[in-house]
Write a protein that holds these residues in place. Structure first.
Motif, PDB file in Angstrom:
ATOM      1  N   ALA A 180      25.706  38.397  47.682  1.00 24.07           N
ATOM      2  CA  ALA A 180      24.853  37.246  47.386  1.00 24.07           C
ATOM      3  C   ALA A 180      25.645  36.185  46.640  1.00 24.07           C
ATOM      4  CB  ALA A 180      23.645  37.679  46.557  1.00 24.07           C
ATOM      5  N   GLY A 181      25.415  34.943  47.000  1.00 24.94           N
ATOM      6  CA  GLY A 181      26.012  33.836  46.266  1.00 24.94           C
ATOM      7  C   GLY A 181      27.265  33.290  46.926  1.00 24.94           C
ATOM      8  N   GLU A 182      27.557  32.076  46.574  1.00 27.10           N
ATOM      9  CA  GLU A 182      28.706  31.368  47.154  1.00 27.10           C
ATOM     10  C   GLU A 182      30.024  32.056  46.813  1.00 27.10           C
ATOM     11  OE1 GLU A 182      30.713  26.892  46.936  1.00 27.10           O
ATOM     12  OE2 GLU A 182      28.737  27.286  46.060  1.00 27.10           O
ATOM     13  N   PHE A 183      30.120  32.563  45.590  1.00 30.76           N
ATOM     14  CA  PHE A 183      31.383  33.193  45.189  1.00 30.76           C
ATOM     15  C   PHE A 183      31.642  34.442  46.017  1.00 30.76           C
ATOM     16  CE2 PHE A 183      33.985  36.123  42.782  1.00 30.76           C
ATOM     17  CZ  PHE A 183      35.013  35.309  42.326  1.00 30.76           C
ATOM     18  N   ALA A 184      30.613  35.288  46.202  1.00 32.43           N
ATOM     19  CA  ALA A 184      30.791  36.526  46.967  1.00 32.43           C
ATOM     20  C   ALA A 184      31.211  36.234  48.391  1.00 32.43           C
ATOM     21  CB  ALA A 184      29.506  37.341  46.933  1.00 32.43           C
ATOM     22  N   HIS A 185      30.568  35.255  49.020  1.00 39.39           N
ATOM     23  CA  HIS A 185      30.921  34.941  50.406  1.00 39.39           C
ATOM     24  C   HIS A 185      32.305  34.305  50.498  1.00 39.39           C
ATOM     25  CE1 HIS A 185      27.179  36.174  52.278  1.00 39.39           C
ATOM     26  NE2 HIS A 185      26.532  35.635  51.255  1.00 39.39           N
ATOM     27  N   GLY A 186      32.653  33.555  49.481  1.00 36.19           N
ATOM     28  CA  GLY A 186      34.021  33.032  49.449  1.00 36.19           C
ATOM     29  C   GLY A 186      35.040  34.141  49.302  1.00 36.19           C
ATOM     30  N   GLN A 187      34.711  35.155  48.511  1.00 37.60           N
ATOM     31  CA  GLN A 187      35.608  36.300  48.343  1.00 37.60           C
ATOM     32  C   GLN A 187      35.749  37.070  49.653  1.00 37.60           C
ATOM     33  OE1 GLN A 187      37.135  37.299  44.962  1.00 37.60           O
ATOM     34  NE2 GLN A 187      38.384  37.783  46.729  1.00 37.60           N
ATOM     35  N   LEU A 188      34.663  37.193  50.416  1.00 33.26           N
ATOM     36  CA  LEU A 188      34.750  37.856  51.720  1.00 33.26           C
ATOM     37  C   LEU A 188      35.687  37.108  52.659  1.00 33.26           C
ATOM     38  CD1 LEU A 188      31.042  38.920  52.388  1.00 33.26           C
ATOM     39  CD2 LEU A 188      32.988  40.411  51.927  1.00 33.26           C
ATOM     40  N   ARG A 189      35.608  35.797  52.648  1.00 37.40           N
ATOM     41  CA  ARG A 189      36.530  35.016  53.491  1.00 37.40           C
ATOM     42  C   ARG A 189      37.971  35.225  53.040  1.00 37.40           C
ATOM     43  NH1 ARG A 189      32.162  31.368  52.968  1.00 37.40           N
ATOM     44  NH2 ARG A 189      33.172  30.258  51.239  1.00 37.40           N
ATOM     45  N   GLU A 190      38.178  35.334  51.740  1.00 41.18           N
ATOM     46  CA  GLU A 190      39.524  35.569  51.217  1.00 41.18           C
ATOM     47  C   GLU A 190      40.057  36.936  51.644  1.00 41.18           C
ATOM     48  OE1 GLU A 190      43.128  35.134  49.347  1.00 41.18           O
ATOM     49  OE2 GLU A 190      41.607  33.626  49.855  1.00 41.18           O
ATOM     50  N   ILE A 191      39.194  37.955  51.624  1.00 40.51           N
ATOM     51  CA  ILE A 191      39.614  39.291  52.064  1.00 40.51           C
ATOM     52  C   ILE A 191      39.974  39.271  53.547  1.00 40.51           C
ATOM     53  CG2 ILE A 191      38.874  41.681  52.384  1.00 40.51           C
ATOM     54  CD1 ILE A 191      37.067  41.315  49.924  1.00 40.51           C
ATOM     55  N   ALA A 192      39.158  38.584  54.356  1.00 43.51           N
ATOM     56  CA  ALA A 192      39.449  38.495  55.794  1.00 43.51           C
ATOM     57  C   ALA A 192      40.780  37.806  56.037  1.00 43.51           C
ATOM     58  CB  ALA A 192      38.319  37.767  56.510  1.00 43.51           C
ATOM     59  N   ARG A 193      41.046  36.721  55.315  1.00 52.82           N
ATOM     60  CA  ARG A 193      42.334  36.025  55.476  1.00 52.82           C
ATOM     61  C   ARG A 193      43.492  36.911  55.039  1.00 52.82           C
ATOM     62  NH1 ARG A 193      39.268  31.394  53.701  1.00 52.82           N
ATOM     63  NH2 ARG A 193      39.867  31.829  51.536  1.00 52.82           N
ATOM     64  N   ALA A 194      43.288  37.661  53.953  1.00 57.88           N
ATOM     65  CA  ALA A 194      44.357  38.540  53.469  1.00 57.88           C
ATOM     66  C   ALA A 194      44.664  39.631  54.487  1.00 57.88           C
ATOM     67  CB  ALA A 194      43.950  39.150  52.127  1.00 57.88           C
ATOM     68  N   LEU A 195      43.626  40.225  55.074  1.00 53.55           N
ATOM     69  CA  LEU A 195      43.857  41.259  56.093  1.00 53.55           C
ATOM     70  C   LEU A 195      44.525  40.679  57.325  1.00 53.55           C
ATOM     71  CD1 LEU A 195      40.526  43.327  55.873  1.00 53.55           C
ATOM     72  CD2 LEU A 195      42.830  44.123  55.288  1.00 53.55           C
ATOM     73  N   ALA A 196      44.109  39.490  57.718  1.00 55.74           N
ATOM     74  CA  ALA A 196      44.703  38.859  58.907  1.00 55.74           C
ATOM     75  C   ALA A 196      46.181  38.581  58.709  1.00 55.74           C
ATOM     76  CB  ALA A 196      43.947  37.574  59.239  1.00 55.74           C
ATOM     77  N   GLY A 197      46.570  38.220  57.499  1.00 52.91           N
ATOM     78  CA  GLY A 197      47.966  37.896  57.234  1.00 52.91           C
ATOM     79  C   GLY A 197      48.814  39.055  56.744  1.00 52.91           C
ATOM     80  N   ALA A 198      48.184  40.217  56.551  1.00 53.08           N
ATOM     81  CA  ALA A 198      48.913  41.363  55.994  1.00 53.08           C
ATOM     82  C   ALA A 198      49.883  41.950  57.016  1.00 53.08           C
ATOM     83  CB  ALA A 198      47.929  42.428  55.535  1.00 53.08           C
ATOM     84  N   GLU A 199      51.017  42.387  56.536  1.00 52.72           N
ATOM     85  CA  GLU A 199      51.968  43.114  57.383  1.00 52.72           C
ATOM     86  C   GLU A 199      51.711  44.615  57.336  1.00 52.72           C
ATOM     87  OE1 GLU A 199      55.943  42.156  56.288  1.00 52.72           O
ATOM     88  OE2 GLU A 199      55.741  40.006  56.722  1.00 52.72           O
ATOM     89  N   ARG A 200      51.177  45.079  56.200  1.00 56.15           N
ATOM     90  CA  ARG A 200      50.933  46.519  56.026  1.00 56.15           C
ATOM     91  C   ARG A 200      49.545  46.707  55.391  1.00 56.15           C
ATOM     92  NH1 ARG A 200      55.712  45.048  54.501  1.00 56.15           N
ATOM     93  NH2 ARG A 200      55.104  45.007  52.299  1.00 56.15           N
ATOM     94  N   PRO A 201      48.470  46.445  56.169  1.00 55.43           N
ATOM     95  CA  PRO A 201      47.107  46.559  55.626  1.00 55.43           C
ATOM     96  C   PRO A 201      46.677  48.011  55.496  1.00 55.43           C
ATOM     97  CG  PRO A 201      47.022  45.977  57.941  1.00 55.43           C
ATOM     98  CD  PRO A 201      48.478  45.985  57.567  1.00 55.43           C
ATOM     99  N   PHE A 202      45.821  48.251  54.505  1.00 49.71           N
ATOM    100  CA  PHE A 202      45.377  49.611  54.198  1.00 49.71           C
ATOM    101  C   PHE A 202      43.923  49.575  53.758  1.00 49.71           C
ATOM    102  CE2 PHE A 202      44.819  52.774  50.685  1.00 49.71           C
ATOM    103  CZ  PHE A 202      44.882  53.928  51.454  1.00 49.71           C
ATOM    104  N   LEU A 203      43.108  50.516  54.275  1.00 47.52           N
ATOM    105  CA  LEU A 203      41.712  50.652  53.872  1.00 47.52           C
ATOM    106  C   LEU A 203      41.504  52.013  53.225  1.00 47.52           C
ATOM    107  CD1 LEU A 203      39.785  49.324  57.028  1.00 47.52           C
ATOM    108  CD2 LEU A 203      40.702  48.017  55.092  1.00 47.52           C
ATOM    109  N   LEU A 204      40.791  52.030  52.093  1.00 46.43           N
ATOM    110  CA  LEU A 204      40.466  53.259  51.375  1.00 46.43           C
ATOM    111  C   LEU A 204      38.950  53.343  51.231  1.00 46.43           C
ATOM    112  CD1 LEU A 204      41.183  55.731  49.577  1.00 46.43           C
ATOM    113  CD2 LEU A 204      41.396  54.136  47.650  1.00 46.43           C
TER     114      LEU A 204
END
Length: 554
Positions: A180-204
């Protein structure tokens, strides 16, 4: 005319199918109503703590609420360690207890509300006019906050008339938490960009991801990001694609797998609290790793987290898949890090020797051989103690609800044998496998009878018998403290099992584990409960224990 206890029993049984516990003065009328007036199944245990343990294990194995019951006073105080474990592990259950009369405490009464509160459980006390409604409110609280609750029946109202029975209302269940909220959705976009640009992505992922039914969505996210995956000890098997899964993180993880995790440049954590054991005491991720966390907690739960989103793991994972596909333009990352590494080799553990240098059984080779012989359809329940490393490292399971560690959240032992009853009731089609030590096994020995009676030919207990409290020897013995209090005279658990009607086998060498193969080959209805009394070496220290030794030696 129906009594207060009848109202409680009927309201409870509308939402709970199993009740575990010990009968006494304070809960006699409640249990009479459960047995005579409802379809709920009561399973007797032999120690009040075991009732809470069984209800705890039932939920962990099924996601279905169960109840425990005890009398007042000494019966209630016997439940406190197990109640604290359920609170620490965030396991919902209802503990129905007798309590002091409304006129005030008697010499044998204690302040049960204060004691329950001290270990993290809220108490709801029923009266003559509100017994059913209060019962439903207690269930609602347990499910909404994922916590144990105490439902108290004062002694002088238990058999009091309470009017006609009415249909119990359904508890209001919490909706999944959406970001909920603008900050949370902005953080989701940041996570998506980070995963897209990652060379060695990892999910736990942890147990929270399993509770949110996020496995399928997490599998899609891992494919879209080209990520390697891993789980916490309580989340194992949550990712559907095993080819790219590194197994369990932390002290139970293989060295090669943990080395790969430290290579990750972006890590996203779903439904895991990131406790000290999962985080390898702060060394799971390399200093340069960008760590994001998704959880329902109010805030990030570890200082290494650089970005946090509060939300349901499944909802957030699906949103990230959509955003990641929008960024990359393809639903699956075609090649990358996870295709280049040898995951199978990274997950390999030390095989162990046939015997340790002291001549006793090497627990690593024993655990590996047991894993080869156990039925595939199995649920593993674990007590607490040094031995937890062996099952967690060498016994793979298919899903988080097939490996549970009752006791580790509160760092207690003696929760093993009664947990078999809860798991057996929750999973009547599966083999129930207990892993316990000699210290915890002796503490819970009364409920060896419960395990044998409830699991029957579907039950196996493996006792790692090193004639010691191994965790204490490995930490304080190495510091030079007197070892006398840390040692246990070698106990014949196999003989104890036979006395209770099971098959008991002393295992001193690997060949004697063939008894498990013989047992597994027989029809379930024609075989007894099996206990393997494994006389292991205490000189072989589990890797996770080495981490604890290292940290406590600073």
């Amino acid at each position: 005319m129906p009594t207060v206890s009848s109202h409680v029993a009927h309201a409870l049984s509308a939402h709970v199918s199993h009740v575990f516990g010990v009968m006494g003065n304070g809960n006699a009328y409640f249990l009479d109503a459960i047995e005579r007036e409802t379809d709920a199944v009561f399973t007797a245990v032999r120690h009040e703590a075991g009732g809470v343990v069984a209800a705890d294990a039932h939920y962990r194995a099924s996601k279905r609420l169960a109840a425990a019951t005890s009398t007042y006073g000494a019966g209630f105080t016997n439940t406190l360690t197990s109640l604290a474990e359920a609170a620490q592990a965030r396991v919902p259950l209802v503990l129905v207890v007798g309590d002091e009369p409304t006129s005030g405490p008697r010499p044998w009464d204690v302040d049960q509300i204060a004691l329950a509160s001290a270990v993290g459980a809220r108490t709801y006390t029923v009266g003559r006019a509100d017994a059913a409604a209060t019962t439903v409110i207690a269930i609602e609280h347990a499910l909404q906050y994922r916590l144990p609750v105490v439902l108290a029946i004062p002694y002088d109202v238990a058999a009091a008339e309470a009017g006609p029975l009415a249909e119990a209302p359904s508890p209001a269940l919490p909706a999944p938490i959406a970001p909920a909220g603008e900050f949370a959705h902005g953080q989701l976009r940041e996570i998506a960009r980070a995963l897209a640009g990652a060379e060695r992505p990892f999910l736990l992922a942890g147990r929270g991801a399993w509770l949110a039914d996020a496995g399928e969505a997490l599998g899609e996210l891992a494919a879209a990001a080209g990520a390697l995956t891993a789980s916490t000890a309580l989340g194992r098997g949550v990712f559907p694609e095993a080819r790219f899964d590194l197994g369990v993180t932390g002290g139970f993880g293989a060295d090669g797998a943990m080395a790969l995790v430290r290579e990750a440049d972006v890590a996203v954590v779903f439904g895991a609290s990131l406790n000290q054991f999962t985080m390898r005491f702060g060394e799971l991720f390399a200093p340069g790793t960008r760590v994001f966390q998704i959880d329902v907690a109010p805030a990030a739960t570890h200082p290494n987290v650089g970005g946090y989103v509060r939300g349901d793991a499944g909802l957030v994972a699906r949103e990230l898949v959509s955003q990641l596909v929008a960024v990359t333009g393809e639903p699956v990352r075609p090649d990358g890090w996870r295709e280049r590494v040898d995951v199978a080799a990274a997950r390999a553990y030390e095989p162990g020797e046939a015997a340790a240098p002291d001549g006793r059984l090497d627990p690593r080779s024993a655990a590996r051989r047991i894993a080869e012989l156990l039925p595939e359809d199995r649920v593993v329940v674990s007590d607490g103690g040094h031995f937890i490393g062996w099952a967690n490292m060498y016994w793979p399971v298919a899903a988080p609800d097939r490996m549970m560690m009752v006791g580790t959240a509160f760092q207690s032992i003696g929760q093993g044998f009664p947990s078999v009853a809860g798991a057996a009731a929750a999973r009547p089609e599966s083999t129930i496998v207990l892993t316990t030590g000699d210290g915890g096994g002796l503490m819970a020995i009364a409920d060896l009878e419960t395990a044998i009676r409830t699991a029957g030919g579907r039950g196996v207990a493996v006792v790692w018998n090193d004639a010691a409290y191994g965790a204490e020897v490995n930490l304080y013995g190495l510091k030079g403290l007197a070892e006398g209090p840390m040692r246990i005279p070698e106990t014949d658990f196999a003989a104890a099992a036979r006395a209770f009607g099971a098959e008991g086998v002393v295992v001193r060498e690997l060949a004697e584990l063939d008894a498990l193969a013989d047992w597994a080959a027989r029809p379930t209805a024609e075989r007894p409960f099996l206990l393997l009394d494994c006389r292991i070496s205490g000189d072989v220290i589990a890797p996770y224990q080495h981490e604890i030794i290292r940290v406590n030696s600073r």
